[in-house]
Design a protein around this motif. Structure first.
Motif, PDB file in Angstrom:
ATOM      1  N   GLU A 288      49.897  23.470  76.982  1.00 29.42           N
ATOM      2  CA  GLU A 288      51.249  23.259  76.473  1.00 29.42           C
ATOM      3  C   GLU A 288      51.215  22.572  75.104  1.00 29.42           C
ATOM      4  OE1 GLU A 288      55.342  23.636  76.600  1.00 29.42           O
ATOM      5  OE2 GLU A 288      53.802  24.456  77.930  1.00 29.42           O
ATOM      6  N   MET A 289      50.316  21.601  74.938  1.00 33.00           N
ATOM      7  CA  MET A 289      50.185  20.928  73.644  1.00 33.00           C
ATOM      8  C   MET A 289      49.715  21.898  72.564  1.00 33.00           C
ATOM      9  SD  MET A 289      51.121  17.776  73.954  1.00 33.00           S
ATOM     10  CE  MET A 289      50.363  17.004  72.541  1.00 33.00           C
ATOM     11  N   LYS A 290      48.792  22.789  72.936  1.00 32.92           N
ATOM     12  CA  LYS A 290      48.326  23.780  71.969  1.00 32.92           C
ATOM     13  C   LYS A 290      49.460  24.704  71.546  1.00 32.92           C
ATOM     14  CE  LYS A 290      43.470  23.888  73.437  1.00 32.92           C
ATOM     15  NZ  LYS A 290      42.406  24.727  74.052  1.00 32.92           N
ATOM     16  N   LYS A 291      50.298  25.107  72.522  1.00 32.31           N
ATOM     17  CA  LYS A 291      51.427  25.974  72.177  1.00 32.31           C
ATOM     18  C   LYS A 291      52.387  25.266  71.223  1.00 32.31           C
ATOM     19  CE  LYS A 291      51.370  28.667  76.469  1.00 32.31           C
ATOM     20  NZ  LYS A 291      52.135  29.014  77.699  1.00 32.31           N
ATOM     21  N   LEU A 292      52.674  23.976  71.521  1.00 32.90           N
ATOM     22  CA  LEU A 292      53.579  23.233  70.647  1.00 32.90           C
ATOM     23  C   LEU A 292      52.980  23.053  69.251  1.00 32.90           C
ATOM     24  CD1 LEU A 292      54.825  20.479  73.145  1.00 32.90           C
ATOM     25  CD2 LEU A 292      56.101  22.449  72.303  1.00 32.90           C
ATOM     26  N   ALA A 293      51.672  22.776  69.198  1.00 26.96           N
ATOM     27  CA  ALA A 293      51.030  22.612  67.897  1.00 26.96           C
ATOM     28  C   ALA A 293      51.037  23.922  67.120  1.00 26.96           C
ATOM     29  CB  ALA A 293      49.590  22.122  68.090  1.00 26.96           C
ATOM     30  N   GLU A 294      50.812  25.048  67.812  1.00 27.43           N
ATOM     31  CA  GLU A 294      50.828  26.344  67.131  1.00 27.43           C
ATOM     32  C   GLU A 294      52.234  26.671  66.632  1.00 27.43           C
ATOM     33  OE1 GLU A 294      49.410  29.903  65.596  1.00 27.43           O
ATOM     34  OE2 GLU A 294      48.354  28.120  66.343  1.00 27.43           O
ATOM     35  N   GLN A 295      53.230  26.337  67.437  1.00 29.13           N
ATOM     36  CA  GLN A 295      54.604  26.565  66.994  1.00 29.13           C
ATOM     37  C   GLN A 295      54.931  25.716  65.765  1.00 29.13           C
ATOM     38  OE1 GLN A 295      57.480  25.761  70.026  1.00 29.13           O
ATOM     39  NE2 GLN A 295      59.234  26.281  68.741  1.00 29.13           N
ATOM     40  N   ARG A 296      54.514  24.444  65.799  1.00 29.51           N
ATOM     41  CA  ARG A 296      54.753  23.583  64.639  1.00 29.51           C
ATOM     42  C   ARG A 296      54.008  24.084  63.409  1.00 29.51           C
ATOM     43  NH1 ARG A 296      58.612  20.860  63.065  1.00 29.51           N
ATOM     44  NH2 ARG A 296      58.801  20.019  65.189  1.00 29.51           N
TER      45      ARG A 296
END
Length: 279
Positions: free
Chosen positions: A128-136
Protein backbone atom coordinates in the motif's frame (compact mmCIF):
# COMPACT_ATOMS: atom_id res chain seq x y z
CA UNK A 1 -8.17 -42.32 38.00
CA UNK A 2 -9.20 -45.95 38.84
CA UNK A 3 -10.61 -46.50 35.33
CA UNK A 4 -7.43 -45.11 33.80
CA UNK A 5 -5.25 -47.45 35.88
CA UNK A 6 -7.45 -50.41 34.97
CA UNK A 7 -7.27 -49.56 31.26
CA UNK A 8 -3.49 -49.15 31.51
CA UNK A 9 -3.07 -52.62 33.07
CA UNK A 10 -5.32 -54.22 30.47
CA UNK A 11 -3.27 -52.56 27.70
CA UNK A 12 -0.09 -53.97 29.31
CA UNK A 13 -1.49 -57.53 28.96
CA UNK A 14 -2.81 -58.23 32.47
CA UNK A 15 -6.12 -60.13 32.61
CA UNK A 16 -9.01 -57.97 33.62
CA UNK A 17 -9.68 -59.92 36.83
CA UNK A 18 -5.96 -59.61 37.76
CA UNK A 19 -5.96 -55.87 37.13
CA UNK A 20 -8.60 -55.25 39.78
CA UNK A 21 -6.45 -54.09 42.67
CA UNK A 22 -9.46 -53.68 44.95
CA UNK A 23 -9.93 -57.52 45.05
CA UNK A 24 -6.30 -58.40 45.78
CA UNK A 25 -7.30 -60.28 48.99
CA UNK A 26 -9.82 -62.61 47.28
CA UNK A 27 -8.83 -66.31 47.71
CA UNK A 28 -9.59 -67.11 44.05
CA UNK A 29 -7.54 -64.17 42.67
CA UNK A 30 -4.87 -66.43 41.13
CA UNK A 31 -7.33 -68.82 39.50
CA UNK A 32 -8.00 -68.41 35.73
CA UNK A 33 -10.80 -66.02 34.94
CA UNK A 34 -13.89 -67.64 33.48
CA UNK A 35 -16.67 -65.72 31.77
CA UNK A 36 -20.03 -66.22 33.55
CA UNK A 37 -22.38 -68.62 31.76
CA UNK A 38 -25.67 -67.32 30.40
CA UNK A 39 -28.72 -68.01 32.54
CA UNK A 40 -30.23 -71.46 31.85
CA UNK A 41 -27.14 -72.92 30.13
CA UNK A 42 -25.46 -76.15 31.35
CA UNK A 43 -21.67 -76.16 31.89
CA UNK A 44 -19.67 -78.58 29.75
CA UNK A 45 -18.26 -81.69 31.49
CA UNK A 46 -14.68 -82.68 30.66
CA UNK A 47 -14.06 -86.39 29.94
CA UNK A 48 -12.29 -88.44 32.58
CA UNK A 49 -8.56 -88.99 32.25
CA UNK A 50 -7.45 -92.22 30.59
CA UNK A 51 -7.00 -95.07 33.07
CA UNK A 52 -8.96 -93.34 35.81
CA UNK A 53 -11.99 -94.44 37.76
CA UNK A 54 -14.30 -92.04 35.95
CA UNK A 55 -14.57 -89.57 38.90
CA UNK A 56 -13.69 -86.00 38.05
CA UNK A 57 -10.79 -84.55 39.96
CA UNK A 58 -9.34 -87.88 41.10
CA UNK A 59 -6.16 -89.67 40.11
CA UNK A 60 -5.68 -93.25 39.09
CA UNK A 61 -5.71 -94.35 42.70
CA UNK A 62 -8.87 -92.45 43.55
CA UNK A 63 -7.10 -89.63 45.45
CA UNK A 64 -7.79 -85.98 44.49
CA UNK A 65 -5.13 -84.31 42.41
CA UNK A 66 -3.19 -81.46 44.01
CA UNK A 67 -3.62 -78.02 42.48
CA UNK A 68 -0.57 -77.14 40.38
CA UNK A 69 -0.92 -73.42 41.28
CA UNK A 70 0.02 -72.48 44.77
CA UNK A 71 -1.70 -69.37 46.26
CA UNK A 72 0.51 -66.29 46.52
CA UNK A 73 1.87 -65.38 49.87
CA UNK A 74 1.23 -61.99 51.43
CA UNK A 75 4.71 -60.71 50.52
CA UNK A 76 4.43 -61.94 46.91
CA UNK A 77 1.03 -60.31 46.60
CA UNK A 78 2.39 -57.03 47.97
CA UNK A 79 5.41 -57.21 45.65
CA UNK A 80 3.18 -57.88 42.65
CA UNK A 81 0.87 -55.04 43.64
CA UNK A 82 3.89 -52.75 44.02
CA UNK A 83 5.12 -53.65 40.52
CA UNK A 84 1.70 -52.97 39.05
CA UNK A 85 1.51 -49.58 40.77
CA UNK A 86 4.99 -48.72 39.48
CA UNK A 87 3.93 -49.68 35.95
CA UNK A 88 0.80 -47.56 36.33
CA UNK A 89 2.85 -44.59 37.52
CA UNK A 90 5.29 -45.05 34.64
CA UNK A 91 2.44 -45.14 32.10
CA UNK A 92 0.96 -42.01 33.64
CA UNK A 93 4.32 -40.23 33.45
CA UNK A 94 4.70 -41.25 29.81
CA UNK A 95 1.18 -39.99 29.07
CA UNK A 96 1.87 -36.69 30.83
CA UNK A 97 5.15 -36.24 28.93
CA UNK A 98 3.39 -37.02 25.64
CA UNK A 99 0.62 -34.52 26.41
CA UNK A 100 3.25 -31.93 27.36
CA UNK A 101 5.10 -32.45 24.07
CA UNK A 102 1.83 -32.15 22.17
CA UNK A 103 1.00 -28.93 24.03
CA UNK A 104 4.42 -27.48 23.20
CA UNK A 105 4.01 -28.47 19.55
CA UNK A 106 0.57 -26.83 19.37
CA UNK A 107 1.99 -23.64 20.90
CA UNK A 108 4.79 -23.65 18.31
CA UNK A 109 2.24 -24.03 15.52
CA UNK A 110 0.15 -21.19 16.95
CA UNK A 111 3.17 -18.86 17.15
CA UNK A 112 4.23 -19.83 13.64
CA UNK A 113 0.80 -19.02 12.28
CA UNK A 114 0.83 -15.70 14.16
CA UNK A 115 4.20 -14.80 12.63
CA UNK A 116 2.94 -15.70 9.16
CA UNK A 117 -0.13 -13.49 9.62
CA UNK A 118 2.07 -10.65 10.85
CA UNK A 119 4.30 -11.00 7.78
CA UNK A 120 1.26 -10.96 5.51
CA UNK A 121 -0.06 -7.77 7.14
CA UNK A 122 3.37 -6.16 6.90
CA UNK A 123 3.62 -7.13 3.21
CA UNK A 124 0.20 -5.63 2.51
CA UNK A 125 1.15 -2.40 4.27
CA UNK A 126 4.38 -2.19 2.27
CA UNK A 127 2.48 -2.72 -0.98
CA UNK A 128 0.00 0.00 0.00
CA UNK A 129 2.87 2.39 0.78
CA UNK A 130 4.46 1.61 -2.57
CA UNK A 131 1.18 2.36 -4.35
CA UNK A 132 0.86 5.68 -2.52
CA UNK A 133 4.47 6.58 -3.27
CA UNK A 134 4.01 5.71 -6.96
CA UNK A 135 0.86 7.80 -7.10
CA UNK A 136 2.66 10.73 -5.49
CA UNK A 137 5.56 10.33 -7.95
CA UNK A 138 3.18 10.43 -10.91
CA UNK A 139 1.49 13.53 -9.51
CA UNK A 140 4.87 15.25 -9.10
CA UNK A 141 5.80 14.32 -12.64
CA UNK A 142 2.53 15.76 -13.91
CA UNK A 143 3.13 18.95 -11.93
CA UNK A 144 6.63 19.22 -13.36
CA UNK A 145 5.34 18.80 -16.91
CA UNK A 146 2.60 21.35 -16.29
CA UNK A 147 5.16 23.88 -15.00
CA UNK A 148 7.32 23.26 -18.02
CA UNK A 149 4.39 23.85 -20.38
CA UNK A 150 3.54 27.09 -18.55
CA UNK A 151 7.16 28.32 -18.83
CA UNK A 152 7.27 27.48 -22.52
CA UNK A 153 4.02 29.35 -23.11
CA UNK A 154 5.34 32.39 -21.23
CA UNK A 155 8.52 32.34 -23.32
CA UNK A 156 6.51 32.15 -26.52
CA UNK A 157 4.32 35.05 -25.43
CA UNK A 158 7.39 37.13 -24.59
CA UNK A 159 8.93 36.37 -27.96
CA UNK A 160 5.74 37.29 -29.80
CA UNK A 161 5.36 40.57 -27.87
CA UNK A 162 8.99 41.49 -28.43
CA UNK A 163 8.67 40.78 -32.13
CA UNK A 164 5.45 42.75 -32.41
CA UNK A 165 6.58 45.84 -30.47
CA UNK A 166 10.05 45.76 -32.01
CA UNK A 167 8.64 45.90 -35.55
CA UNK A 168 6.25 48.72 -34.65
CA UNK A 169 8.92 50.85 -32.96
CA UNK A 170 11.21 50.44 -35.98
CA UNK A 171 8.57 51.73 -38.40
CA UNK A 172 7.73 54.74 -36.23
CA UNK A 173 11.37 55.63 -35.62
CA UNK A 174 11.96 56.29 -39.33
CA UNK A 175 9.11 58.80 -39.51
CA UNK A 176 9.20 60.69 -36.26
CA UNK A 177 10.61 60.31 -32.75
CA UNK A 178 8.42 58.37 -30.39
CA UNK A 179 6.22 60.52 -28.23
CA UNK A 180 6.88 60.84 -24.56
CA UNK A 181 5.04 58.21 -22.56
CA UNK A 182 1.97 59.48 -20.83
CA UNK A 183 1.79 58.53 -17.20
CA UNK A 184 -1.86 58.15 -16.19
CA UNK A 185 -2.99 59.61 -12.94
CA UNK A 186 -3.65 57.32 -10.00
CA UNK A 187 -7.48 57.74 -10.02
CA UNK A 188 -7.72 56.56 -13.61
CA UNK A 189 -5.18 53.74 -13.11
CA UNK A 190 -6.76 50.29 -13.50
CA UNK A 191 -6.58 47.98 -10.45
CA UNK A 192 -4.22 45.02 -10.86
CA UNK A 193 -5.89 41.77 -11.78
CA UNK A 194 -5.89 39.05 -9.17
CA UNK A 195 -3.42 36.32 -10.03
CA UNK A 196 -4.65 32.78 -10.22
CA UNK A 197 -2.33 30.20 -8.64
CA UNK A 198 -2.47 26.55 -9.61
CA UNK A 199 -0.06 25.38 -6.90
CA UNK A 200 0.22 25.74 -3.16
CA UNK A 201 3.30 25.41 -0.95
CA UNK A 202 2.42 24.04 2.49
CA UNK A 203 4.70 24.01 5.54
CA UNK A 204 3.59 21.70 8.39
CA UNK A 205 5.04 22.11 11.89
CA UNK A 206 5.06 18.84 13.88
CA UNK A 207 4.77 18.25 17.62
CA UNK A 208 8.52 17.90 18.14
CA UNK A 209 9.30 21.22 16.45
CA UNK A 210 10.39 19.80 13.07
CA UNK A 211 8.71 20.80 9.84
CA UNK A 212 7.57 19.20 6.60
CA UNK A 213 7.45 21.10 3.32
CA UNK A 214 5.52 20.01 0.24
CA UNK A 215 3.89 21.54 -2.85
CA UNK A 216 0.30 20.59 -3.70
CA UNK A 217 -2.11 21.54 -6.42
CA UNK A 218 -4.45 24.38 -5.55
CA UNK A 219 -7.45 22.21 -6.30
CA UNK A 220 -6.27 19.30 -4.14
CA UNK A 221 -8.24 18.56 -1.01
CA UNK A 222 -6.92 19.20 2.48
CA UNK A 223 -7.11 15.42 3.02
CA UNK A 224 -4.07 15.07 0.73
CA UNK A 225 -2.03 17.22 3.14
CA UNK A 226 -3.18 15.10 6.09
CA UNK A 227 -2.23 11.90 4.26
CA UNK A 228 1.21 13.31 3.44
CA UNK A 229 1.77 14.16 7.12
CA UNK A 230 0.67 10.67 8.24
CA UNK A 231 3.13 9.01 5.85
CA UNK A 232 6.14 11.21 6.60
CA UNK A 233 5.92 12.28 10.26
CA UNK A 234 8.40 10.78 12.73
CA UNK A 235 7.39 12.52 15.95
CA UNK A 236 4.36 10.42 16.93
CA UNK A 237 1.63 8.14 15.65
CA UNK A 238 -1.22 9.65 17.66
CA UNK A 239 -4.29 11.12 15.92
CA UNK A 240 -3.87 14.81 15.15
CA UNK A 241 -5.66 17.88 13.87
CA UNK A 242 -4.48 20.60 11.48
CA UNK A 243 -4.89 24.28 12.31
CA UNK A 244 -3.67 27.74 11.41
CA UNK A 245 -2.45 30.27 13.96
CA UNK A 246 -3.31 33.58 12.28
CA UNK A 247 -6.20 33.67 12.01
CA UNK A 248 -6.65 30.68 14.32
CA UNK A 249 -8.74 27.99 12.68
CA UNK A 250 -9.02 24.29 13.45
CA UNK A 251 -9.92 22.32 10.34
CA UNK A 252 -12.76 19.80 10.73
CA UNK A 253 -13.53 16.59 8.86
CA UNK A 254 -15.77 18.59 6.52
CA UNK A 255 -12.84 20.85 5.67
CA UNK A 256 -10.80 17.80 4.63
CA UNK A 257 -13.02 17.44 1.56
CA UNK A 258 -12.54 21.07 0.47
CA UNK A 259 -9.78 22.22 -1.93
CA UNK A 260 -6.84 24.20 -0.62
CA UNK A 261 -7.82 27.18 -2.78
CA UNK A 262 -11.23 27.39 -1.14
CA UNK A 263 -9.72 27.22 2.36
CA UNK A 264 -7.45 30.22 1.67
CA UNK A 265 -4.19 28.26 1.77
CA UNK A 266 -3.00 29.35 -1.71
CA UNK A 267 -0.28 30.23 -2.71
CA UNK A 268 1.43 29.27 0.59
CA UNK A 269 0.46 28.54 4.15
CA UNK A 270 1.77 27.23 7.46
CA UNK A 271 -0.21 24.50 9.23
CA UNK A 272 0.28 23.34 12.82
CA UNK A 273 -0.10 19.74 13.95
CA UNK A 274 -1.98 19.48 17.27
CA UNK A 275 -3.07 16.49 19.31
CA UNK A 276 -6.63 15.53 18.54
CA UNK A 277 -9.01 16.05 21.44
CA UNK A 278 -11.17 13.02 22.30
CA UNK A 279 -14.43 14.87 22.65
Amino acid sequence: MECTALETLVEMGFPQHRALVAHENDPDLDEPYEEPLPRGSVPAVEPAAAGGTGREGTGGDGTPEEDSKQPLSEEERKEQTKRMMELIAQKQREREEREKRETIEREKQRRKQGQELSLIRQRLQEEEMKKLAEQRRREKMEEKLAKQRVREKIERDKAERAKKFGAGSGAQGSAEPPPAPVVPSSPSQEPPTKREYDQCRIQVRLLDGTSLMQTFKAKEQLAAVRLYVELNRKDSEEPFSLLTTFPRRVFTEEDMEKPLQELGLVPSAVLIVAKKCNS
